[in-house]
Design an enzyme around this catalytic site. Structure first.
Site, mmCIF file in Angstrom:
data_model
loop_
_atom_site.group_PDB
_atom_site.id
_atom_site.type_symbol
_atom_site.label_atom_id
_atom_site.label_comp_id
_atom_site.label_asym_id
_atom_site.label_seq_id
_atom_site.Cartn_x
_atom_site.Cartn_y
_atom_site.Cartn_z
ATOM 1 N N SER A 153 -43.180 67.132 24.937
ATOM 2 C CA SER A 153 -41.849 67.474 25.421
ATOM 3 C C SER A 153 -40.932 67.508 24.209
ATOM 4 C CB SER A 153 -41.399 66.414 26.432
ATOM 5 O OG SER A 153 -40.068 66.637 26.824
ATOM 6 N N LYS A 174 -43.405 71.744 26.263
ATOM 7 C CA LYS A 174 -42.226 71.763 27.138
ATOM 8 C C LYS A 174 -40.986 71.791 26.270
ATOM 9 C CE LYS A 174 -40.493 67.977 29.907
ATOM 10 N NZ LYS A 174 -40.810 67.106 31.064
ATOM 11 N N LYS A 197 -36.961 71.453 26.207
ATOM 12 C CA LYS A 197 -35.775 71.034 26.937
ATOM 13 C C LYS A 197 -34.716 72.102 26.745
ATOM 14 C CE LYS A 197 -36.940 66.910 28.478
ATOM 15 N NZ LYS A 197 -36.874 66.552 29.911
ATOM 16 N N ASP A 223 -37.686 72.615 30.677
ATOM 17 C CA ASP A 223 -37.182 71.549 31.551
ATOM 18 C C ASP A 223 -35.672 71.476 31.379
ATOM 19 O OD1 ASP A 223 -36.650 69.301 33.059
ATOM 20 O OD2 ASP A 223 -37.949 67.947 31.930
ATOM 21 N N GLU A 272 -38.947 73.375 35.053
ATOM 22 C CA GLU A 272 -38.824 72.056 35.671
ATOM 23 C C GLU A 272 -37.365 71.732 35.972
ATOM 24 O OE1 GLU A 272 -40.937 69.154 33.323
ATOM 25 O OE2 GLU A 272 -39.971 67.445 34.301
ATOM 26 N N ASP A 314 -38.973 67.446 39.394
ATOM 27 C CA ASP A 314 -39.116 66.129 38.761
ATOM 28 C C ASP A 314 -38.134 65.194 39.469
ATOM 29 O OD1 ASP A 314 -38.876 63.887 37.086
ATOM 30 O OD2 ASP A 314 -38.633 64.992 35.229
ATOM 31 N N LYS A 342 -43.917 60.946 38.168
ATOM 32 C CA LYS A 342 -43.687 59.809 37.270
ATOM 33 C C LYS A 342 -43.729 58.591 38.173
ATOM 34 C CE LYS A 342 -40.587 62.374 34.208
ATOM 35 N NZ LYS A 342 -39.169 62.633 33.855
ATOM 36 N N GLY A 379 -43.442 61.940 31.656
ATOM 37 C CA GLY A 379 -43.244 60.772 30.808
ATOM 38 C C GLY A 379 -41.773 60.420 30.726
HETATM 39 O O1 OSB Z 1 -37.279 65.076 32.399
HETATM 40 O O2 OSB Z 1 -39.273 64.669 31.867
HETATM 41 C C1 OSB Z 1 -38.068 64.446 31.728
HETATM 42 C C2 OSB Z 1 -37.581 61.895 28.924
HETATM 43 C C3 OSB Z 1 -36.490 61.199 29.390
HETATM 44 C C4 OSB Z 1 -35.901 61.592 30.574
HETATM 45 C C5 OSB Z 1 -36.411 62.678 31.292
HETATM 46 C C6 OSB Z 1 -37.530 63.357 30.834
HETATM 47 C C7 OSB Z 1 -38.100 62.977 29.603
HETATM 48 C C8 OSB Z 1 -39.233 63.679 28.970
HETATM 49 C C9 OSB Z 1 -40.098 62.855 28.064
HETATM 50 O O3 OSB Z 1 -39.416 64.865 29.081
HETATM 51 C C10 OSB Z 1 -41.537 63.189 28.091
HETATM 52 C C11 OSB Z 1 -42.362 62.150 27.343
HETATM 53 O O4 OSB Z 1 -42.261 60.941 27.627
HETATM 54 O O5 OSB Z 1 -43.131 62.556 26.455
HETATM 55 MG MG MG Z 2 -38.245 66.449 33.652
#
Ligand code: OSB
Ligand code: MG
Length: 372
Positions: free
Chosen positions: A138, A164, A166, A191, A216, A241, A265, A293
């Site tokens: 990510s 992924k 952001k 995401d 996402e 999510d 999660k 995660g």
């Molecule tokens: O939306 O998946 C998410 C981290 C903090 C808050 C929200 C998210 C995330 C990540 C981290 O995308 C993914 C990882 O732990 O590698």
């Molecule tokens: Mg997410």
């Protein structure tokens, strides 16, 4: 059969190797609440709350988690005998709304304890079948599209099986385009963490043209209905999510066709029992799931790896190796990824398969509460 005699709550602070920026905020370091449960015979189980420092992902934070654990959760669990960890989730749900991340931390620690008592790896204890998990990275929001493309390129070189990105308004189309042009064949996804509205159709329509594996949580964190409207208009699968806070929301997503993929999660949905239910609901409807995660330490990561070994986790999970986030993790061995982007499931060790480095944890501890 186990009886919970003690629950220890310990906040540790781990500096992140690099800032992690998502649409709703930036993390520079991680405040992590570790939970250790001990039964009457002295067997322990570890869990980790994934709540962040601020309520910018969901309403919970590490401070509300700590409060909920001390005031309402620990009193329900302490001194009670359980013949199966499946009994914890109903006990914590009766006339007790929300606080899923707090509930999950204890529930997951009890699963880990029960796996140790059964002499089984957590993975196999949960019904996991995989020997290894495919890993996705990510990537946080970067300053420029070129920087993001470079990071994505590096990640693919390291072996990651899914990338992924952001995104948020202002850091979306040009960023995704730069990565897609650099890596025409790569499995990419975006995401948005709640950053768009249906009115942003022009942006969402353009995102639909990049051949993304999924998008996402594009819309509001607690929405399902508008995601259904959006999914009708997009070719790209929508993955939920934040909106999936339990099995009922997963069923609603399926019934309303509000998405085609679920990010599970365990912290967000209240623990392992709820995660397994969502896994099963999705499996019976042909909906693939993957393990998300939350910048976990090696403890939370262990639970994610075990969960992701279940059969319907058919898409690479956000279970990066320890070194992606930490100079040094709090478990031994640390979590590693091979050149093919896989993390091994530790099936030959009882419980979560790694040991907590107690000296390191002691050094990082900022507060500790023992409940019994
Ligand atoms: O939306 O998946 C998410 C981290 C903090 C808050 C929200 C998210 C995330 C990540 C981290 O995308 C993914 C990882 O732990 O590698
Ligand atoms: Mg997410």
């Amino acid at each position: 059969m186990f009886r919970i005699k003690e629950i220890e709550l310990r906040e540790v602070q781990l500096p992140l190797k690099e800032p992690f920026r998502i649409s709703s905020g930036t993390s520079l370091q991680r405040r992590i609440l570790l939970v250790r449960v001990t039964d009457a015979e002295g067997t322990v189980g570890w869990g980790e709350s994934v709540a962040g420092a601020l309520p910018n992902y969901c309403p919970e934070t590490i401070d509300t988690v700590s409060l909920a654990l001390q005031k309402w959760i620990a009193p329900r669990v302490l001194g009670k005998g359980f013949s199966d960890p499946r009994e914890i989730e109903p006990l914590l749900s009766a006339d007790f709304r929300g606080h899923k991340m707090a509930k999950a931390a204890v529930e997951m620690a009890c699963w880990e304890l029960a796996a140790r008592l059964a002499g089984q790896s957590l993975s196999r204890f949960l019904g996991g079948t995989r020997e290894s998990i495919e890993v996705g990275i990510s990537l946080g929001i970067q300053e420029t599209p070129a920087q993001l493309a470079e990071k994505a390129h590096q990640a693919l070189e390291e072996g990651y099986r899914k990338i992924k990105l952001k995104i948020m308004p202002g850091s979306d189309i040009e960023f995704v385009r730069a990565v897609r042009e650099r890596l025409p064949q790569a499995p990419l996804m975006a995401d948005a963490n709640n950053a768009y509205r249906l009115d942003d159709w022009e942006t969402l329509r353009q995102l639909d043209e990049f051949g993304l594996v999924m998008i996402e949580q594009p819309l509001a964190w607690d929405d399902i209905a508008q995601h259904a409207e959006l999914q009708r208009r997009l070719k790209t699968p929508v993955c939920l999510d934040e909106s999936i806070t339990g099995p009922r929301q997963a069923q609603a997503m399926i019934d309303l066709s509000a998405g085609k993929i679920v990010n599970i999660k365990p912290g967000r949905v209240g623990g392992i029992s709820a995660s397994k239910k969502i896994h099963d609901i999705c499996e019976s409807s042909g909906i693939p799931v993957w393990c998300g995660g939350m910048l976990e330490s090696g403890v939370g990561r262990a639970h994610n790896v075990a969960l992701a070994s279940l059969p319907n986790f058919r898409i690479p999970g956000d279970v990066s190796p320890s070194s992606r986030y930490w100079k040094k993790d709090i478990v031994t061995p640390e979590w590693t990824m091979d050149r093919n982007g896989r993390v091994k499931v530790p099936v030959d060790r009882p419980g979560m398969g790694v040991e907590v480095d107690l000296d390191r944890v002691e050094d990082l501890t900022v507060s500790c509460v023992v409940l019994n």
